[in-house]
Design a protein around this motif. Structure first.
Motif, PDB file in Angstrom:
ATOM      1  N   HIS A  82      43.734  47.168  37.940  1.00 27.36           N
ATOM      2  CA  HIS A  82      43.168  45.971  37.608  1.00 27.36           C
ATOM      3  C   HIS A  82      41.704  45.858  37.326  1.00 27.36           C
ATOM      4  CE1 HIS A  82      44.083  41.432  38.136  1.00 27.36           C
ATOM      5  NE2 HIS A  82      43.112  41.730  37.347  1.00 27.36           N
ATOM      6  N   HIS A 106      40.827  43.411  43.517  1.00 30.09           N
ATOM      7  CA  HIS A 106      40.001  44.408  42.883  1.00 30.09           C
ATOM      8  C   HIS A 106      39.424  45.250  43.681  1.00 30.09           C
ATOM      9  CE1 HIS A 106      39.943  40.549  40.654  1.00 30.09           C
ATOM     10  NE2 HIS A 106      40.025  41.219  39.561  1.00 30.09           N
ATOM     11  N   HIS A 162      39.611  45.385  33.754  1.00 27.43           N
ATOM     12  CA  HIS A 162      38.494  44.648  33.599  1.00 27.43           C
ATOM     13  C   HIS A 162      37.321  45.382  32.780  1.00 27.43           C
ATOM     14  CE1 HIS A 162      38.751  40.759  35.867  1.00 27.43           C
ATOM     15  NE2 HIS A 162      39.679  41.327  36.333  1.00 27.43           N
ATOM     16  N   GLY A 188      42.826  37.927  40.695  1.00 30.42           N
ATOM     17  CA  GLY A 188      43.761  39.222  41.183  1.00 30.42           C
ATOM     18  C   GLY A 188      42.901  39.866  42.190  1.00 30.42           C
ATOM     19  N   CYS A 224      39.388  35.457  36.915  1.00 27.33           N
ATOM     20  CA  CYS A 224      40.500  36.125  37.471  1.00 27.33           C
ATOM     21  C   CYS A 224      40.733  35.852  38.930  1.00 27.33           C
ATOM     22  CB  CYS A 224      40.200  37.688  37.307  1.00 27.33           C
ATOM     23  SG  CYS A 224      41.543  38.561  37.728  1.00 27.33           S
TER      24      CYS A 224
HETATM   25 ZN   LIG Z   1      41.238  40.541  37.775  1.00 30.03          ZN
END
Ligand SMILES: [Zn+2]
Length: 376
Positions: free
Chosen positions: A90, A188, A94, A186, A184
Motif C-alpha cells: 500500500h 502504511h 502511494h 489504509g 487514505c
Molecule cells: Zn493508503
C-alpha cells in the motif's frame, strides 16, 4: 500495533460465523482497496480465528470461527506477515502514484491489492523506459528513509492531495515522505524505507492509460529471486553466461525456424520419392509412414492419388495411435473411413473424395489393403 487488549461488547451467530464487536480494535476492516486483516482473538486458554473484518456504519465486526463469551477481556493478535505485506504494498503504491503524478501528471484511477497482486491503473500512456524512470525515483524515496505521516491536519482545506472522490467530514491524510500526499484510510509503513524496494513487474495499455503491476518490500525480493532462478536455469540449459540469454534465445529460435523449414523441404522431397516408387494394386495405393503431421499426410495422399484411383496414407504416431488420410475418385471416402475405423478405431471426416482423421491403433500396409478389400 500487532497485539492489543479489548473488551467484548457483543458476540452473535450469523451466516458467516460468529459476529464479534469489541470496544476497540487494531484489526483493519476491508476498505480503501486494502484487504481485511486475519488473526486470532484469545482469552485464558481459549482462542478463535478471525476470518473476516467488516465495517458497518460506525461499527467494526470481526467474524470468527467460534463463540466468545460477552463482557470478557480478550487479547487480539494480527496476522502480522499478511498485514505487513499489505502495508508495504500500500505504501509503495502511494509512492509510485505520487511519482507518476509529479513526473507525468497522470492520476491513479484504479487500485487492486490482494495476497497475489498489486495492480494500479493510470489515466495516461507510459512507455517501458518511463516506467523504469518512475521505479528509479521511487527507490530514491525508499533510500531517503523519510517518515510516513498519517493524521488529520487542521489545514487540510489548503492541502493539495490525491483523492479518487470528493470527500466530506474528517479527511485522513497520508504523506509518504515527500513522494506523495493522499487521502487514505489504509494501513502504511512507518517510513518510506520499510516499503522498499519498489519494482514494476508488468505493464500493459489499458483503457487509454496504463495498468501497472508492482511489487514492494518482501514481495519485490521474492519476485526478483524467482526471476533470477529462471534466468540462471535458462543460462545453464543454453550453456551461455546469464548476461547473454536474450541473444542466445533469439538465435536458437532463428535456428529452429531454419531447421523446420529445411525439414519440411526434406520431407517434401522424400514424399515425392515414395510416391514415384509406389506400386498401386487394383487402383489402390496404401502407404504407412511414421511420424507425419496432418498437413503432410494430406499432401502425400494427394501426391499418391495422381497415380491411383484411391490413396490411403496411415502415419503411426509415437503414442501408438495413427493419423489417416484417404483420397479417392471411386469410393465414398467417408464410408471407407468409417469402415477402416471399425477395425482400427478412431474417427474422422471430410469433403466428398477426401477423408482425414485419427485411428486408435496403427496397422501395416497389407492389413489396410485387406480391410479395403472387405469394403463394399
Ligand atoms: Zn493508503
Amino acid at each position: 500495533m500487532q497485539q492489543f487488549t479489548a473488551k467484548v461488547v457483543s458476540c452473535t451467530e450469523d451466516k458467516k460465523g460468529w459476529a464479534v464487536v469489541l470496544d476497540r480494535t487494531a484489526f483493519y476492516p476491508e476498505g480503501g482497496g486494502q484487504p481485511r486483516d486475519h488473526g486470532i482473538i484469545s482469552w485464558g486458554e481459549s482462542s478463535v480465528k478471525v476470518t473476516d473484518v467488516r465495517e458497518k456504519g460506525d461499527v467494526i465486526i470481526h467474524y470468527t470461527d467460534g463463540e466468545i463469551p460477552a463482557d470478557i477481556n480478550i487479547s487480539g493478535t494480527i496476522d502480522w506477515d499478511r498485514r505487513f505485506d499489505f502495508m508495504q504494498q500500500h505504501t509503495g503504491e502511494h509512492m509510485f502514484s505520487g511519482v507518476v503524478m509529479s513526473l507525468f501528471g497522470y492520476s491513479n484511477v484504479g487500485f487492486h491489492l490482494s495476497e497475489r497482486e498489486n495492480v494500479v491503473d493510470f489515466d495516461g500512456p507510459l512507455t517501458k523506459e518511463e516506467i523504469k524512470m518512475i521505479m528509479d525515483r521511487c527507490n530514491e524515496f525508499v533510500w531517503a528513509n523519510q517518515p510516513v505521516y498519517t493524521g488529520f491536519p487542521e489545514n487540510v482545506k489548503e492541502l493539495e492531495y490525491r483523492s479518487k472522490k470528493e470527500l466530506q467530514g474528517d479527511i485522513r491524510i497520508v504523506r509518504a515522505g515527500t513522494a506523495d500526499i493522499c487521502a487514505c484510510c489504509g494501513t502504511h509503513t512507518a517510513t518510506t524505507a520499510q516499503a522498499g524496494p519498489i519494482v514494476a513487474i508488468n505493464s500493459q495499455a489499458y483503457k487509454g492509460g496504463t495498468r501497472i503491476t508492482i511489487a514492494c518490500g518482501k514481495r519485490a525480493v521474492e519476485y526478483l529471486k524467482t526471476r533470477n532462478d529462471d534466468c540462471y536455469n535458462i543460462s545453464h540449459q543454453l550453456s551461455v553466461p546469464v548476461e547473454n540469454i536474450t541473444t542466445a534465445v533469439t538465435s536458437r529460435l532463428d535456428e529452429i525456424g531454419q531447421l523446420k523449414f529445411a525439414l519440411a523441404n526434406a520431407k517434401r522431397q522424400l514424399m515425392a520419392v515414395w510416391a514415384d516408387n509406389a506400386q498401386p494394386v487394383d487402383g489402390v495405393c496404401v502407404m504407412v509412414k511414421d511420424d507425419l503431421q496432418s498437413n503432410e499426410i494430406r499432401s502425400f495422399a494427394a501426391l499418391l492419388a495422381q497415380k491411383s484411383d484411391t490413396a490411403v496414407v496411415l502415419s503411426p504416431q509415437p503414442n501408438g495411435s495413427g493419423k489417416i488420410c484417404i483420397v479417392s475418385t471411386v469410393y465414398d471416402t467417408n464410408r471407407l473411413g468409417r469402415h477402416i475405423s471399425a477395425t482400427l478405431g478412431g474417427k474422422g471426416g471430410g469433403k466428398p473424395g477426401t477423408y482425414q482423421g485419427n485411428t486408435d491403433k496403427s496397422a501395416d500396409e497389407e492389413t489396410i489393403i485387406n480391410i479395403i478389400k472387405s469394403f463394399s
